[in-house]
Structure formats: C-alpha cells, structure tokens
Design a protein around this motif. Structure first.
Motif, PDB file in Angstrom:
ATOM      1  N   ALA A   9       0.825  -1.212   0.000  1.00 39.46           N
ATOM      2  CA  ALA A   9       0.000   0.000   0.000  1.00 39.46           C
ATOM      3  C   ALA A   9       0.858   1.260   0.000  1.00 39.46           C
ATOM      4  O   ALA A   9       0.482   2.289  -0.589  1.00 39.46           O
ATOM      5  N   ALA A  10       2.030   1.193   0.635  1.00 39.01           N
ATOM      6  CA  ALA A  10       2.912   2.360   0.729  1.00 39.01           C
ATOM      7  C   ALA A  10       3.504   2.749  -0.619  1.00 39.01           C
ATOM      8  O   ALA A  10       3.984   3.872  -0.787  1.00 39.01           O
ATOM      9  N   LYS A  11       3.485   1.846  -1.599  1.00 36.62           N
ATOM     10  CA  LYS A  11       4.010   2.160  -2.924  1.00 36.62           C
ATOM     11  C   LYS A  11       3.001   2.933  -3.774  1.00 36.62           C
ATOM     12  O   LYS A  11       3.333   3.451  -4.834  1.00 36.62           O
ATOM     13  N   MET A  12       1.763   3.013  -3.290  1.00 32.07           N
ATOM     14  CA  MET A  12       0.735   3.736  -4.043  1.00 32.07           C
ATOM     15  C   MET A  12       0.961   5.246  -3.926  1.00 32.07           C
ATOM     16  O   MET A  12       1.541   5.729  -2.958  1.00 32.07           O
ATOM     17  N   PRO A  13       0.503   6.026  -4.933  1.00 37.77           N
ATOM     18  CA  PRO A  13       0.656   7.489  -4.859  1.00 37.77           C
ATOM     19  C   PRO A  13      -0.159   8.051  -3.701  1.00 37.77           C
ATOM     20  O   PRO A  13      -1.348   7.769  -3.564  1.00 37.77           O
ATOM     21  N   ALA A  14       0.490   8.849  -2.863  1.00 35.01           N
ATOM     22  CA  ALA A  14      -0.148   9.330  -1.634  1.00 35.01           C
ATOM     23  C   ALA A  14      -1.411  10.134  -1.909  1.00 35.01           C
ATOM     24  O   ALA A  14      -2.433   9.967  -1.228  1.00 35.01           O
ATOM     25  N   ASP A  15      -1.387  11.034  -2.893  1.00 36.49           N
ATOM     26  CA  ASP A  15      -2.581  11.811  -3.214  1.00 36.49           C
ATOM     27  C   ASP A  15      -3.716  10.904  -3.682  1.00 36.49           C
ATOM     28  O   ASP A  15      -4.884  11.118  -3.329  1.00 36.49           O
ATOM     29  N   GLY A  16      -3.362   9.908  -4.495  1.00 43.93           N
ATOM     30  CA  GLY A  16      -4.376   8.978  -4.992  1.00 43.93           C
ATOM     31  C   GLY A  16      -5.037   8.204  -3.860  1.00 43.93           C
ATOM     32  O   GLY A  16      -6.248   7.970  -3.875  1.00 43.93           O
ATOM     33  N   VAL A  17      -4.235   7.821  -2.854  1.00 45.05           N
ATOM     34  CA  VAL A  17      -4.768   7.089  -1.709  1.00 45.05           C
ATOM     35  C   VAL A  17      -5.782   7.938  -0.952  1.00 45.05           C
ATOM     36  O   VAL A  17      -6.881   7.482  -0.600  1.00 45.05           O
ATOM     37  N   VAL A  18      -5.416   9.190  -0.673  1.00 47.91           N
ATOM     38  CA  VAL A  18      -6.314  10.061   0.089  1.00 47.91           C
ATOM     39  C   VAL A  18      -7.615  10.308  -0.679  1.00 47.91           C
ATOM     40  O   VAL A  18      -8.712  10.277  -0.099  1.00 47.91           O
ATOM     41  N   ILE A  19      -7.507  10.525  -1.990  1.00 49.88           N
ATOM     42  CA  ILE A  19      -8.704  10.732  -2.811  1.00 49.88           C
ATOM     43  C   ILE A  19      -9.579   9.483  -2.780  1.00 49.88           C
ATOM     44  O   ILE A  19     -10.804   9.557  -2.623  1.00 49.88           O
ATOM     45  N   ALA A  20      -8.943   8.313  -2.910  1.00 48.16           N
ATOM     46  CA  ALA A  20      -9.694   7.059  -2.889  1.00 48.16           C
ATOM     47  C   ALA A  20     -10.378   6.851  -1.543  1.00 48.16           C
ATOM     48  O   ALA A  20     -11.543   6.426  -1.479  1.00 48.16           O
ATOM     49  N   LYS A  21      -9.664   7.133  -0.447  1.00 47.92           N
ATOM     50  CA  LYS A  21     -10.258   6.936   0.871  1.00 47.92           C
ATOM     51  C   LYS A  21     -11.484   7.829   1.066  1.00 47.92           C
ATOM     52  O   LYS A  21     -12.483   7.409   1.660  1.00 47.92           O
ATOM     53  N   GLU A  22     -11.424   9.063   0.585  1.00 46.73           N
ATOM     54  CA  GLU A  22     -12.590   9.934   0.693  1.00 46.73           C
ATOM     55  C   GLU A  22     -13.737   9.417  -0.167  1.00 46.73           C
ATOM     56  O   GLU A  22     -14.909   9.490   0.224  1.00 46.73           O
ATOM     57  N   ALA A  23     -13.413   8.879  -1.336  1.00 44.32           N
ATOM     58  CA  ALA A  23     -14.453   8.302  -2.194  1.00 44.32           C
ATOM     59  C   ALA A  23     -15.083   7.083  -1.530  1.00 44.32           C
ATOM     60  O   ALA A  23     -16.311   6.918  -1.543  1.00 44.32           O
ATOM     61  N   PHE A  24     -14.232   6.228  -0.946  1.00 38.24           N
ATOM     62  CA  PHE A  24     -14.756   5.045  -0.240  1.00 38.24           C
ATOM     63  C   PHE A  24     -15.681   5.474   0.893  1.00 38.24           C
ATOM     64  O   PHE A  24     -16.740   4.889   1.120  1.00 38.24           O
ATOM     65  N   ARG A  25     -15.266   6.515   1.616  1.00 35.51           N
ATOM     66  CA  ARG A  25     -16.050   6.998   2.751  1.00 35.51           C
ATOM     67  C   ARG A  25     -17.412   7.501   2.289  1.00 35.51           C
ATOM     68  O   ARG A  25     -18.437   7.230   2.925  1.00 35.51           O
ATOM     69  N   LEU A  26     -17.431   8.222   1.192  1.00 33.43           N
ATOM     70  CA  LEU A  26     -18.694   8.745   0.655  1.00 33.43           C
ATOM     71  C   LEU A  26     -19.629   7.602   0.276  1.00 33.43           C
ATOM     72  O   LEU A  26     -20.832   7.632   0.598  1.00 33.43           O
ATOM     73  N   VAL A  27     -19.090   6.579  -0.382  1.00 35.03           N
ATOM     74  CA  VAL A  27     -19.917   5.445  -0.798  1.00 35.03           C
ATOM     75  C   VAL A  27     -20.475   4.717   0.423  1.00 35.03           C
ATOM     76  O   VAL A  27     -21.672   4.395   0.487  1.00 35.03           O
TER      77      VAL A  27
END
Length: 295
Positions: free
Chosen positions: A217-235
C-alpha cells in the motif's frame, strides 16, 4: 526508525525512515492490550498527527506480545464516566454523563473508520469488543486463524453495543445478530470462508504478512490514496452508515444503564463484590449453555 510513545508508554509510535509507514502498537500486554480512556486518547492523538502528515501513506495497527486488543478495560467499568476533573463518583453516572462520554468515545471509532490514510491491522491472540471493532474498521486486515474475536461485553451491557451499522455491513445480518445476541467468542478460522478479513493465516506469519500488505500500500501514490479513501467513505456513508454517527453512542449510553431482573447477570455488581477476574469467570459460567447431543 523513529520511536515515541503516549499514555505512559502504553501506545508506541514507530515511523519508517522514509516516513511512508507509521506503526502504532497498543502496549498494555499485562491486560491483553485493553485500553482505558487515556490510552485511547493517546492512540487518537497519534492518528490525528498521521492524518496531517503528508509523508505518511499507511498506518499499521498492532498489539504487543501477539495480542491485538481485548477492547475497553473493564477493571473499572464506571471509570470511563469519571467527572471532568478526573475524579470518579460512587453514584451511577447520569444518562446525560453517559451520552456526553459515549459521544466522544464513538467519535474515535468514527474517525478511524473514515481515516484518510490506508490502515492495516495485524491481528492475533484476541480482538474483542473495541479491539474487534478496530480490526473490522481497518482497510486491510491480516488475522491469525486462532485469534478469538467477538463482542463479549454484550453479555453485561446488552446487544445494542458498538458500531451497529458497521457490524451489519462488514459481518452481514446473520453473523451480527449471532455475535451481538449471544456474546459468543469465535475463532477467526471459522469465519475465513466469509472473507471478512483480507487474509487469514497461521499465527507465526501474521507480522510478516501484515508488513507485506503495508509495504504494498505504501508504494501507491499518496494523493491517490487520500482521494480514494474519501471516495470510499462517501460510498459507505451513503450506502451503509447513514445514522451511524448517532446510533453507536446513543444505544451504548442507554445500554450502560440497564436494569437487571433477578437471575440476570450484573457484571458491575459482581465485579464490585468479587473482583474483576472472578467476575469474568462467573460471567462465563452464567452464560455457558452446553451443546445438545444430537448423535
């Protein structure tokens, strides 16, 4: 690796040299990593710092000595409702006090469930009560097959306990009702086929496997992770968790004010009379029902 601690060393914080992975360890092994309000608040502070740290991408949650956590420390059940000056009262806490304290407590779980960085849980030994909730809230969870999981506190606080929306969403309605209405503790191996946890493995492999997932997971782009987490939270908020922020603490506060009828097990009264260890033994004896012989 940089190391620091909180709550008198009962929460340890270790950051990798490159700053991408933060490891938080519940360090109260004498009590199977159960936590009181101070220890939980120390964990919350470290999580808040990680949420604000641009370098951190992954938070790895674990417990010392191979035990994840047995949840809230019930050695002093009413200690959670201490007065604002830190003193405790001999009286049963008022309903308004319960609501105020439980609202803050469930704020911790709410923030963890919507945490903006990847959370990986390394789960072994026991994951009970609040420890079970944290294990279920993690984005990626690695659990040993012999880990004991469940919500045993429902046996003395009632089934309306914990993050109910999350239980029904993550566990499904059948298993949620079983665990909450019986207080059963089960081995993770019996749940492996349900896919509740990311990976179920042998006890000796848990630490390495959790670290493997954290590294991925740490190899993923940090901005992309945060955006994804907010999207997951919304869903999840729109599909599963509507009302969760209120329901959890509201029903927990009601549940801690139960009135017990003759023949029902009152943990707080029993603990005051016999001590915590004996109260747990008497609780288990009270709720034991032998399996029927069907042969």
């Amino acid at each position: 690796m940089s190391t620091s601690s909180a709550a008198d060393g009962r929460v340890l914080r270790d950051i990798d040299p490159d700053g991408r992975i933060l490891t938080l360890t519940l360090n109260n092994p004498a009590r199977r990593n159960s936590y009181d309000a101070e220890m939980r608040d120390g964990l919350a502070r470290f999580l808040d710092e990680a949420a604000e740290d641009d370098e951190v991408t992954v938070v790895l949650l674990r417990g010392a000595d191979g035990v994840f956590s047995t949840g809230a420390d019930m050695n002093n059940a009413y200690g959670w409702y201490a007065d604002r000056d830190g003193g405790s009262s001999a009286r049963r806490p008022s309903q308004r006090r319960r609501l105020a304290v439980d609202r803050k407590s469930f704020g911790f779980y709410h923030n963890l469930m919507g945490f903006p960085k990847v959370t990986v849980a390394e789960i072994g030994g026991y994951a009970l009560g609040g420890g079970f909730e944290m294990a279920l809230m993690a984005d990626i969870s690695v659990i040993a097959r012999d880990t004991r999981v469940g919500m045993p506190a429902t046996r003395f606080l009632g089934p309306a306990l914990g993050s109910l929306h999350m239980f029904f969403h993550r566990l499904g309605p059948v298993l949620s009702r079983r665990l909450l209405l019986t207080g059963d503790i089960v081995e993770a191996a019996t749940l492996e086929h349900l896919g509740i946890f990311t990976e179920t493995c042998d006890p000796g492999a848990v630490t390495a496997r959790a670290r493997y997932w954290a590294d991925k997971a740490a190899k993923m782009p940090a901005d992309g992770v945060v955006i994804a987490k907010e999207a997951f939270r919304l869903v999840e908020q729109s599909q599963a968790y509507q009302g969760e922020e209120v329901a959890g603490y509201l029903f927990h506060a009601f549940g801690t004010n139960l009135q017990f009828s003759p023949g029902e097990f009152n943990f707080v009264k029993t603990r005051a009379e016999y001590g915590t260890k004996e109260a747990f033994r008497l609780r288990d004896a009270h709720f034991h029902v032998p399996e029927p012989d069907t042969h």
